[in-house]
Design a protein around this motif. Structure first.
Motif, PDB file in Angstrom:
ATOM      1  N   LEU A 115       0.826  -1.209   0.000  1.00  0.00           N
ATOM      2  CA  LEU A 115       0.000   0.000   0.000  1.00  0.00           C
ATOM      3  C   LEU A 115       0.861   1.260   0.000  1.00  0.00           C
ATOM      4  O   LEU A 115       0.607   2.210  -0.757  1.00  0.00           O
ATOM      5  CB  LEU A 115      -0.933  -0.009   1.217  1.00  0.00           C
ATOM      6  N   ALA A 116       1.906   1.277   0.850  1.00  0.00           N
ATOM      7  CA  ALA A 116       2.799   2.444   0.916  1.00  0.00           C
ATOM      8  C   ALA A 116       3.532   2.652  -0.406  1.00  0.00           C
ATOM      9  O   ALA A 116       3.807   3.793  -0.799  1.00  0.00           O
ATOM     10  CB  ALA A 116       3.798   2.276   2.059  1.00  0.00           C
ATOM     11  N   SER A 117       3.839   1.564  -1.109  1.00  0.00           N
ATOM     12  CA  SER A 117       4.490   1.666  -2.423  1.00  0.00           C
ATOM     13  C   SER A 117       3.572   2.356  -3.426  1.00  0.00           C
ATOM     14  O   SER A 117       4.002   3.230  -4.185  1.00  0.00           O
ATOM     15  CB  SER A 117       4.875   0.276  -2.937  1.00  0.00           C
ATOM     16  N   LEU A 118       2.304   1.964  -3.427  1.00  0.00           N
ATOM     17  CA  LEU A 118       1.340   2.575  -4.344  1.00  0.00           C
ATOM     18  C   LEU A 118       1.156   4.056  -4.019  1.00  0.00           C
ATOM     19  O   LEU A 118       1.107   4.902  -4.920  1.00  0.00           O
ATOM     20  CB  LEU A 118      -0.002   1.845  -4.264  1.00  0.00           C
ATOM     21  N   VAL A 119       1.066   4.385  -2.726  1.00  0.00           N
ATOM     22  CA  VAL A 119       0.930   5.787  -2.314  1.00  0.00           C
ATOM     23  C   VAL A 119       2.153   6.595  -2.733  1.00  0.00           C
ATOM     24  O   VAL A 119       2.036   7.749  -3.159  1.00  0.00           O
ATOM     25  CB  VAL A 119       0.714   5.876  -0.783  1.00  0.00           C
ATOM     26  N   SER A 120       3.353   5.988  -2.641  1.00  0.00           N
ATOM     27  CA  SER A 120       4.582   6.677  -3.055  1.00  0.00           C
ATOM     28  C   SER A 120       4.496   7.098  -4.510  1.00  0.00           C
ATOM     29  O   SER A 120       4.904   8.203  -4.881  1.00  0.00           O
ATOM     30  CB  SER A 120       5.798   5.763  -2.853  1.00  0.00           C
ATOM     31  N   GLY A 121       3.984   6.215  -5.359  1.00  0.00           N
ATOM     32  CA  GLY A 121       3.874   6.535  -6.776  1.00  0.00           C
ATOM     33  C   GLY A 121       2.890   7.652  -7.067  1.00  0.00           C
ATOM     34  O   GLY A 121       3.042   8.376  -8.060  1.00  0.00           O
ATOM     35  N   PHE A 122       1.883   7.807  -6.216  1.00  0.00           N
ATOM     36  CA  PHE A 122       0.857   8.843  -6.420  1.00  0.00           C
ATOM     37  C   PHE A 122       1.188  10.160  -5.711  1.00  0.00           C
ATOM     38  O   PHE A 122       0.428  11.122  -5.821  1.00  0.00           O
ATOM     39  CB  PHE A 122      -0.515   8.347  -5.952  1.00  0.00           C
ATOM     40  N   ALA A 123       2.312  10.216  -4.985  1.00  0.00           N
ATOM     41  CA  ALA A 123       2.672  11.430  -4.241  1.00  0.00           C
ATOM     42  C   ALA A 123       2.887  12.598  -5.197  1.00  0.00           C
ATOM     43  O   ALA A 123       3.508  12.449  -6.249  1.00  0.00           O
ATOM     44  CB  ALA A 123       3.943  11.178  -3.427  1.00  0.00           C
ATOM     45  N   ASP A 124       2.341  13.766  -4.832  1.00  0.00           N
ATOM     46  CA  ASP A 124       2.514  14.942  -5.697  1.00  0.00           C
ATOM     47  C   ASP A 124       3.354  16.029  -5.050  1.00  0.00           C
ATOM     48  O   ASP A 124       3.453  17.137  -5.558  1.00  0.00           O
ATOM     49  CB  ASP A 124       1.152  15.506  -6.134  1.00  0.00           C
ATOM     50  N   ASN A 125       3.962  15.731  -3.881  1.00  0.00           N
ATOM     51  CA  ASN A 125       4.929  16.658  -3.295  1.00  0.00           C
ATOM     52  C   ASN A 125       5.935  15.858  -2.465  1.00  0.00           C
ATOM     53  O   ASN A 125       5.709  14.684  -2.146  1.00  0.00           O
ATOM     54  CB  ASN A 125       4.254  17.745  -2.448  1.00  0.00           C
TER      55      ASN A 125
END
Length: 482
Positions: free
Chosen positions: A99-109
């Motif tokens: 889950l944290a990996s997927l969130v990392s890819g979607f980070a915008d800052n």
């Protein structure tokens, strides 16, 4: 205390063979994800910095936040694995990491990405010791030696492969995919793991059993230590911020030791500290991982800054290095039946040191095939030879009830070694020239690899004196699981 993990009831020998291999595959897949994420961001850092507006010093936090949380929390993760269901801890860590990996890819800052990387590190601290503990409590004899040899191979090969993967993905797609690629791998491992890892009957531990004060103190100490080392390239070794952070870290270590002496159920039982193979193996693990990750860091900069390689070309340049590591692990795996772990690790480290000296002679007009490839290949061979005996012998004699915390201790050496390697070798290199300029990077590269050679020789001495002198019976052959 949790009971040793047992395989599900199997109706046929063939079914048992498949399930046994599947469990090992799931554990190794999880470790691949964890190790790849140490180095996969290296070649993508310039792209991430441009997209998210991160300065050079802030970019380092993408590496440091991950190593700080994973290295700092591994002992706690190992203790949790011992007290609770290893199956539950493993699946929770794997799900959180994915889950944290997927969130990392979607980070915008930058703040979002650094936070997600820290969560990745925290979940890795749950995932790694529980995966290794599952191997320790599921397999025995030659099967265990083979499984641990494969674990060691993944630990070394994953770092080198991460640079290749990061360069290829960043060039062909975008940096986001270096995180998103973890999604399908993690999902498949979760599904398979949920089906094949046996459930356990466990007691209901109290908060006292987890030694939370000790855990919090050791996490804070290690985090402060890594922060101090990470800042040396900016502030210098003898600056007030560096000295103050190191002082705080040392104070926290002293407090941790006091807490452990007074605790009724310490985070790391005293009798485990006395296991020579574990302590010496963890020490050598720290050294060889430091050389590996530090060398990858320096070589990546040299190839891109001095020789003008692209991210993809840089990644491809590490392919022979990764292949040489694989050869080294195979060689060490077969030598274990005939040669002592001490001898294999010592020779591997001496080969690594000689390769570092060879690489230190490269100039700004260096040719890859003649000036870099021989040294890279020899270093990969040596490093691969070290990881296998360390992984196989360190866990020998560990009782099943403490397999998790012992695994956490061993992998703490891996994670802290990675952080130390980058911090120390970059600091040594920077004392000779600026790593960011083509003119200064040559001298920096040379001094950095001389430093790596000195470290390799020092840890070869540690391996020679402290690691087990007797060969591991049944160390060769193939794995036949039932």
């Amino acid at each position: 205390m949790s009971q040793p993990n047992a395989q599900p009831v199997l109706h046929t020998e063939q079914e048992g063979h498949r399930t046994s291999w599947a469990l090992l595959a799931v554990a190794l897949a999880a470790q691949i994800l964890v190790v790849l994420d140490i180095s996969v961001v290296n070649t993508a850092l310039p792209s991430i910095g441009r997209d998210l507006g991160l300065a050079g010093e802030d970019l380092q936090w993408l590496v440091t936040a991950y190593l700080m949380m994973s290295g700092g929390a591994l002992l706690l993760g190992g203790r949790i694995s011992d007290l609770l269901s290893r199956r539950g801890v493993f699946l929770t860590g794997l799900g959180l990491f994915t889950l944290a990996s997927l969130v990392s890819g979607f980070a915008d800052n930058g703040t979002q990405l650094i936070t997600a990387r820290a969560v990745q590190g925290l979940s890795a601290a749950l995932l790694t010791p529980s995966a290794l503990a599952l191997i320790m409590t599921t397999y025995a004899g030659t099967q265990r030696k083979t499984a641990l040899a494969l674990w060691g191979a993944v630990g070394s090969l994953g770092v080198a492969a991460g640079v290749l993967l990061g360069g290829a993905v960043t060039t062909w797609a975008s940096w986001q995919f270096i995180f998103w690629i973890n999604g399908p791998i993690g999902f498949v491992a979760l599904v398979v793991g949920h089906r094949i890892i046996a459930k356990q009957s466990v007691s209901r531990p109290s908060l006292v059993d987890f030694d939370l004060p000790g855990a919090a103190t050791v996490i804070a100490s290690l985090a402060t230590f890594i922060y101090a080392l990470g800042g040396t390239t900016t502030h210098g070794w003898w600056s007030v911020p560096t000295v103050a952070a190191l002082g705080v870290s040392a104070l926290l270590v002293a407090i941790f030791l006091k807490i452990e002496q007074a605790a009724s159920k310490p985070l790391f039982p005293s009798h485990v500290w006395k296991l020579k193979a574990l302590v010496s193996g963890t020490t050598v693990m720290l050294g060889v991982t430091g050389i590996l990750v530090g060398a990858v860091f320096l070589m990546s900069i040299f190839l891109q800054t001095v020789l003008g390689y692209s991210a993809l070309e840089t990644g491809l340049a590490f392919l022979p290095f990764a292949l040489a590591i694989t050869v080294g692990t195979v060689v060490a795996r077969h030598l274990l039946e005939h040669v002592s772990p001490r001898g294999i690790a010592t020779v591997g480290l001496l080969i690594t040191g000689a390769a570092a000296v060879l690489l230190s002679t490269a100039t700004s007009s260096a040719h890859y095939t003649t000036d870099l490839l021989p040294g890279l290949s020899a270093m990969g061979l040596g490093i691969g030879m070290v990881f296998v005996p360390v992984s196989v012998t360190s866990m020998a004699g560990i009782p099943a009830s403490h397999a998790g915390v012992a695994s956490g201790f061993l992998m703490t050496g891996h994670e802290i070694g990675a952080a130390l390697g980058v911090a120390v070798l970059s600091a040594v290199a920077s004392s000779a020239g600026a790593l960011t300029s083509a003119s200064g990077a040559v001298d920096a590269f040379s001094r950095g690899f001389v430093g790596a050679a000195v470290i390799a020789v020092a840890f070869a001495a540690v391996a020679l004196v402290r690691m087990p002198a007797t060969r591991t019976a049944g160390g060769g052959g193939h794995m036949h699981m039932h």
